[in-house]
Design an enzyme around this catalytic site. Structure first.
Site, PDB file in Angstrom:
ATOM      1  N   LYS A   1       0.799  -1.231   0.000  1.00  0.00           N
ATOM      2  CA  LYS A   1       0.000   0.000   0.000  1.00  0.00           C
ATOM      3  C   LYS A   1       0.831   1.280   0.000  1.00  0.00           C
ATOM      4  CE  LYS A   1      -4.203  -1.868   2.054  1.00  0.00           C
ATOM      5  NZ  LYS A   1      -5.211  -1.731   3.113  1.00  0.00           N
TER       6      LYS A   1
ATOM      7  N   ASP B   1      -9.658   3.164   1.986  1.00  0.00           N
ATOM      8  CA  ASP B   1      -9.627   2.466   3.273  1.00  0.00           C
ATOM      9  C   ASP B   1     -10.177   3.319   4.411  1.00  0.00           C
ATOM     10  OD1 ASP B   1      -8.686  -0.064   2.641  1.00  0.00           O
ATOM     11  OD2 ASP B   1      -6.589   0.501   2.807  1.00  0.00           O
TER      12      ASP B   1
END
Length: 282
Positions: free
Chosen positions: A74, A110
């Protein structure tokens, strides 16, 4: 390109049990889209995270609309993108890459996923002080959401102490107040905290275990996990046994997936329908 036909991926390690393919593909079916979701699993292919640039080249070459990105990529993925959304730039982590017009644009859905899940699942818990475990790619998004949710003080622990300190500094600057601090002892800090947010891979099938001393958890604590495979982690099972209010990671997965789906397709999905489907899958 056919604007009703989409091929997307998930890039990460140990992702064979992911519910994302079924979640995305079923919602696409309801919306009349032709949609294929493929897993590009580093572990399955015997690759390390250093293979990420090659996987991005592969999906670009194959005409994908984009890819979700998960552990351990990420943060490292950012160096290989053309541009970043405001959220991704601010958070320093990407979980969704959209491929469009020769560009790779990184987004972060997220934080929104965690925010919506917490808002629905733990709407009325005490938020004076919480402990966050993990300051990696997921942790930075969850930390942002936690302060947006009204958590007044966030104590952050990471195996890399510098990473925890950096995240705390970023939050204090971003929100123009002292709302976060790095800590070295999770168990001692929990004694004065209302709740625990867990944002590390511990508890996944490939990383079994409980990330804290079980004795540190008390019935008055709430516990929010971002792991969703399994849906009830060892940490959540322990918390439930002690009488804590708990929040599984499934809801975060659903809401971040809905946001990513819209980024890939420019079609708004039905998040409630996706949520019901996720419950069936689990």
């Amino acid at each position: 390109m056919d604007n009703r036909k989409f091929h997307v991926a998930l890039i990460g390690a140990d992702i064979q049990m992911s519910k994302s393919p079924a979640l995305h593909e079923t919602e696409a079916y309801h919306l009349g889209l032709e949609y294929r979701y493929e897993l590009l699993d580093l572990t399955e292919r015997g690759l390390s995270a250093s293979a990420l640039p090659d996987l991005l080249d592969e999906i670009e070459r194959r005409g994908f609309a984009g890819s979700n990105i998960t552990h351990p990529c990420k943060q490292t993925v950012m160096a290989h993108l053309t541009d970043l959304s405001e959220d991704a730039r601010m958070l320093g982590a990407v979980n969704t890459v959209v491929l469009r017009n020769g560009k790779r644009i990184g987004h972060n859905t997220d934080w929104y996923g965690f925010y919506k899940n917490f808002e629905r699942g733990l709407p009325d818990v005490a938020k004076t002080h919480a402990v966050l475990l993990g300051a990696g790619g997921a942790g930075v998004a969850v930390a942002h959401a936690a302060i947006k949710l009204g958590i007044e003080a966030l104590s952050i622990f990471d195996q890399d102490a510098n990473r925890a300190a950096t995240l705390a500094d970023q939050l204090n600057q971003r929100f123009s107040k002292r709302c976060a601090q790095p800590i070295r002892d999770v168990n001692a800090t929990l004694a004065s905290a209302d709740g625990l947010i867990h944002a590390t891979p511990t508890g996944m099938r490939s990383h079994p275990g409980i990330p804290i001393d079980p004795e540190a958890l008390q019935s008055r604590h709430w516990v929010a996990d971002i792991v969703y495979m399994p849906l009830v982690t060892e940490l959540l099972a322990l918390a439930e046994k002690k009488g804590c209010r708990t929040l599984p990671g499934g809801g975060m997965t659903v809401f971040q997936a809905a946001a990513a789906f819209e980024l890939f397709t420019s079609v708004q999905p039905d998040a409630e329908r996706m949520s019901h489907h996720f419950e069936q899958l689990c």
